[in-house]
Enzyme design. Sequence first.
Site, PDB file in Angstrom:
ATOM      1  CG  ASN A  54     -24.537 150.055   0.510  1.00 30.25           C
ATOM      2  OD1 ASN A  54     -23.329 149.834   0.623  1.00 30.25           O
ATOM      3  ND2 ASN A  54     -25.055 150.722  -0.513  1.00 30.25           N
ATOM      4  CB  THR A  94     -15.177 152.071  -4.979  1.00 32.31           C
ATOM      5  OG1 THR A  94     -16.048 152.280  -3.876  1.00 32.31           O
ATOM      6  CG2 THR A  94     -15.333 150.656  -5.498  1.00 32.31           C
ATOM      7  N   GLY A  95     -13.802 154.381  -3.148  1.00 28.74           N
ATOM      8  CA  GLY A  95     -13.630 155.808  -2.872  1.00 28.74           C
ATOM      9  C   GLY A  95     -12.175 156.225  -2.992  1.00 28.74           C
ATOM     10  CD  GLU A 144     -18.751 153.149   2.159  1.00 32.43           C
ATOM     11  OE1 GLU A 144     -19.607 152.314   1.813  1.00 32.43           O
ATOM     12  OE2 GLU A 144     -17.666 152.834   2.660  1.00 32.43           O
ATOM     13  NE  ARG A 145     -24.687 154.118  -3.990  1.00 35.70           N
ATOM     14  CZ  ARG A 145     -24.692 153.623  -5.230  1.00 35.70           C
ATOM     15  NH1 ARG A 145     -25.383 154.213  -6.170  1.00 35.70           N
ATOM     16  NH2 ARG A 145     -23.985 152.547  -5.537  1.00 35.70           N
ATOM     17  CG  HIS A 198     -16.852 157.100  -5.565  1.00 35.85           C
ATOM     18  ND1 HIS A 198     -16.752 156.852  -4.214  1.00 35.85           N
ATOM     19  CD2 HIS A 198     -16.926 155.897  -6.168  1.00 35.85           C
ATOM     20  CE1 HIS A 198     -16.765 155.532  -4.026  1.00 35.85           C
ATOM     21  NE2 HIS A 198     -16.871 154.928  -5.187  1.00 35.85           N
ATOM     22  CB  CYS A 237     -14.651 154.178   0.999  1.00 31.98           C
ATOM     23  SG  CYS A 237     -15.629 154.163  -0.480  1.00 31.98           S
ATOM     24  CG  ASN A 266     -20.315 155.794  -2.386  1.00 35.53           C
ATOM     25  OD1 ASN A 266     -20.693 155.306  -1.336  1.00 35.53           O
ATOM     26  ND2 ASN A 266     -20.496 155.182  -3.553  1.00 35.53           N
ATOM     27  CB  CYS A 306     -18.049 146.767  -2.258  1.00 35.92           C
ATOM     28  SG  CYS A 306     -17.470 147.103  -0.614  1.00 35.92           S
ATOM     29  N   GLY A 307     -14.903 148.087  -3.145  1.00 31.24           N
ATOM     30  CA  GLY A 307     -13.458 147.835  -3.209  1.00 31.24           C
ATOM     31  C   GLY A 307     -12.925 147.084  -2.006  1.00 31.24           C
ATOM     32  CG  ASN A 308     -12.206 148.816   1.811  1.00 33.42           C
ATOM     33  OD1 ASN A 308     -11.012 148.712   1.569  1.00 33.42           O
ATOM     34  ND2 ASN A 308     -12.764 149.940   2.196  1.00 33.42           N
ATOM     35  CG  ASN A 311     -15.679 149.394   4.291  1.00 34.48           C
ATOM     36  OD1 ASN A 311     -15.500 149.487   3.090  1.00 34.48           O
ATOM     37  ND2 ASN A 311     -16.865 149.534   4.834  1.00 34.48           N
ATOM     38  CG  ASN A 344     -19.068 152.300  -6.128  1.00 27.79           C
ATOM     39  OD1 ASN A 344     -18.041 152.564  -6.753  1.00 27.79           O
ATOM     40  ND2 ASN A 344     -19.043 151.980  -4.862  1.00 27.79           N
TER      41      ASN A 344
HETATM   42  C1  ZDR Z   1     -17.323 152.241  -0.613  1.00 21.93           C
HETATM   43  C2  ZDR Z   1     -17.204 150.778  -0.443  1.00 21.93           C
HETATM   44  N1  ZDR Z   1     -17.268 150.451   0.941  1.00 21.93           N
HETATM   45  C3  ZDR Z   1     -15.868 150.341  -1.001  1.00 21.93           C
HETATM   46  O1  ZDR Z   1     -14.988 149.919  -0.225  1.00 21.93           O
HETATM   47  O2  ZDR Z   1     -15.675 150.462  -2.191  1.00 21.93           O
HETATM   48  C4  ZDR Z   1     -18.316 150.224  -1.250  1.00 21.93           C
HETATM   49  C5  ZDR Z   1     -19.670 150.106  -0.627  1.00 21.93           C
HETATM   50  C6  ZDR Z   1     -20.753 150.540  -1.572  1.00 21.93           C
HETATM   51  C7  ZDR Z   1     -21.081 151.984  -1.427  1.00 21.93           C
HETATM   52  N2  ZDR Z   1     -21.638 152.261  -0.149  1.00 21.93           N
HETATM   53  C8  ZDR Z   1     -22.093 152.316  -2.543  1.00 21.93           C
HETATM   54  O3  ZDR Z   1     -21.650 152.578  -3.663  1.00 21.93           O
HETATM   55  O4  ZDR Z   1     -23.308 152.335  -2.302  1.00 21.93           O
END
Ligand code: ZDR
Length: 305
Positions: A76, A238-239, A227-228, A170, A236, A209, A85-87, A21, A168
């Site tokens: 994004n 946070t995912g 991902e959104r 999910h 991802c 997401n 964004c976790g990563n 990512n 964010n």
């Molecule tokens: C999902 C994500 N890459 C992470 O690692 O947490 C965060 C990116 C933001 C996501 N696309 C959103 O919430 O719009």
Amino acid sequence: MTATAPVASATTFRKYHGLGNDFILIDNRLTSTPLLSSEQSVQLCDRHMGIGADGVIFLLPSDTDSSSHCSMRLYNSDGSEPEMCGNGIRCLAQFAYDLDMKFDQGMLRVNTKAGMIIPQIMDDGMVKVDMGRPVLEKDDIPTRLEDGKGWMNVDDRDWWMRCVSMGNPHAVCYLDESQQDDLFQQVDAKLEHIGPLFEHHPLFPERTNTEFVRVINPNHVQMTVWERGAGRTRACGTGACAVVVAGVLEGKLQRGQQVQVDLPGGPLIIVWEEEEKGGKVMMTGPAQFVFEGTVSSTLINASTN
Ligand code: ZDR
């Protein structure tokens, strides 16, 4: 006309990734306004005409909360601005460390639109992040699904969804265990088709997401993600956190236990702490510096016009 623009008017960046990512990191500590607009960020994320990334992250000064070391904002690859964004925050921590920023006992206190998030660089080089408490109230996620969970009919199929916000939104789908191996492959194969149907579904007022999960054992799951604002990504953060929280709520995983979440780009280790220990979600994974460079000012200026 020369192909390269003058360096004086260009912006320098560093590229990092967390399990594939990938992000463009901008040292934005001298001003609290992001140095690039959302349109310029879209240009830079383009994998053919720009640098290529899933998003652009700005390391900003700490201006809203004096107890923090810095702030993070990001766009994004479609130019939308997520809360967290976790990563990305693992990459931001590594970036700050590489810039010789001062940490407090190895920890960096980062202001985000999802509140204070605290990454820590471990002795083995991994980054462990205190992701805070998940948000489960339906209006705060936000979703119009009753109690934040329920059946959805998408692409002529019923899906049982459990929604979680890690700052964010999910929507997590644990696939029916009796046929999960086949379903996982099918879903993954048509992610580009079904992903947007979930992302833009009216049940998700801020879009969402979406994660699809198969259980390997109660300490090990595999997920694929749409991902959104970024589409299919290799990982991802946070995912992965939302997947573990949803798995506990669905009775598939145990709270307080370490869970390995396999993403297309590799594994993350997630723990959802017991309530009495704070109820936070802890995420551990890598953050890798790839290269640094200077963006052509032609590119930056082109996207402002
Ligand atoms: C999902 C994500 N890459 C992470 O690692 O947490 C965060 C990116 C933001 C996501 N696309 C959103 O919430 O719009």
